[in-house]
Write an enzyme that holds these catalytic residues in place. Sequence first.
Site, PDB file in Angstrom:
ATOM      1  N   TYR A 193       0.856  -1.205   0.000  1.00 36.83           N
ATOM      2  CA  TYR A 193       0.000   0.000   0.000  1.00 36.83           C
ATOM      3  C   TYR A 193       0.882   1.242   0.000  1.00 36.83           C
ATOM      4  O   TYR A 193       0.686   2.156  -0.809  1.00 36.83           O
ATOM      5  CB  TYR A 193      -0.920  -0.022   1.221  1.00 36.83           C
ATOM      6  CG  TYR A 193      -1.984   1.059   1.210  1.00 36.83           C
ATOM      7  CD1 TYR A 193      -3.106   0.949   0.389  1.00 36.83           C
ATOM      8  CD2 TYR A 193      -1.877   2.181   2.019  1.00 36.83           C
ATOM      9  CE1 TYR A 193      -4.090   1.938   0.374  1.00 36.83           C
ATOM     10  CE2 TYR A 193      -2.852   3.173   2.019  1.00 36.83           C
ATOM     11  CZ  TYR A 193      -3.959   3.041   1.200  1.00 36.83           C
ATOM     12  OH  TYR A 193      -4.935   4.023   1.188  1.00 36.83           O
ATOM     13  N   THR A 227     -14.097   6.961   7.054  1.00 36.81           N
ATOM     14  CA  THR A 227     -14.908   6.334   6.006  1.00 36.81           C
ATOM     15  C   THR A 227     -15.061   4.858   6.375  1.00 36.81           C
ATOM     16  O   THR A 227     -14.337   4.356   7.248  1.00 36.81           O
ATOM     17  CB  THR A 227     -14.185   6.408   4.646  1.00 36.81           C
ATOM     18  OG1 THR A 227     -12.976   5.650   4.750  1.00 36.81           O
ATOM     19  CG2 THR A 227     -13.867   7.838   4.247  1.00 36.81           C
TER      20      THR A 227
END
Length: 300
Positions: A193, A227
């Site tokens: 990532y 989120t």
Amino acid sequence: MEEVLDIIPPPEVSLESQGKAPGRDRLIGKRILVVGGGQSVNTFDDNPPIGNGRASCVLMAREGATVVVADLSAEAAQGTVDIIEKEGVGKAHMVIGDVSTPEGCSGIIQDSLKALDGQLDGLVIGVGIVGAGASIPHYSAAYWDRVMNINVRSHFLILQEALPYIEKQPAGGSVVSISSISQYLPASTEPAYNASKAALSILIKNVAYQFAPRVRVNTVVPGLIDTPMGRSSGTKIKGRNASAVPLARQGSGWDIGYAVTFLMSGESSFITATDMIVDGGYVGMGSKTAKKPNQETGVS
Ligand SMILES: NC(=O)c1ccc[n+]([C@@H]2O[C@H](COP(=O)([O-])OP(=O)(O)OC[C@H]3O[C@@H](n4cnc5c(N)ncnc54)[C@H](O)[C@@H]3O)[C@@H](O)[C@H]2O)c1
């Protein structure tokens, strides 16, 4: 004697950060594709916050744009279209496709062009994945490939397919890819990532170089954002690490959506090849947790 610093309580969260402010007609007539415009679902939230891609779609429609919501999940895309249609300001179309293959990327662009009658002024690529995480000795090559494929290669393939259409627009166009402060901060068990987001940042600058002056190309770089994806990859709680953020809260998907909207609008017409960091000051000034808590407010 050790100095005790007062901590001023954070200001009230703005209507914009809560997604409650009206539009101001900033994108009237613009046709914009958002890849990853749906929203992932986590298993532990009855009332999940809005994601970055969905908030971007809703805000741009609120500013008068016609938005294509492209996603792997029809349900996720439909959820975004429903919000836009309920608000009744801009227009929304839905395109379903998988960015993990070149054919999938090409299909998304061709279907989007059909929905938009060939006019594509703006492109937002929000799709990005983060996984379970593992230390380097346990990090599989298959997982590395999957993350790099979705987080970098798919952005390249979508751009390759879309840019010839965007650069033809008389007023030029604008592109935004969503990166992450992980492009700067490697303290994680997600080496792929981190690496994918750093690679994305320089890819975007290369694209900006190759398509200047007709297309502006930038990244939006979210920090800790509340989120569904953020909660899945964090501690599954609303206040994930917020005490380390100088502005004393996590961001919202709306905060990211407003940065995207600005970069899509004429207000940013002299901005290209830049990383717009939206992180409450985390990268720029570091953590503020060293301050002492204020006895009266309890803010720490
Ligand atoms: N939430 C945070 O704290 C945070 C922090 C930094 C960066 N980001 C970045 O923000 C971006 C998106 O955030 P979000 O909140 O909208 O995430 P999200 O997971 O809610 O939305 C991403 C959407 O992409 C779709 N998608 C996944 N794989 C796909 C594929 N193969 N083909 C097509 N669509 C696919 C999903 O269905 C989903 O609807 C990501 O790039 C992420 O890395 C998030």
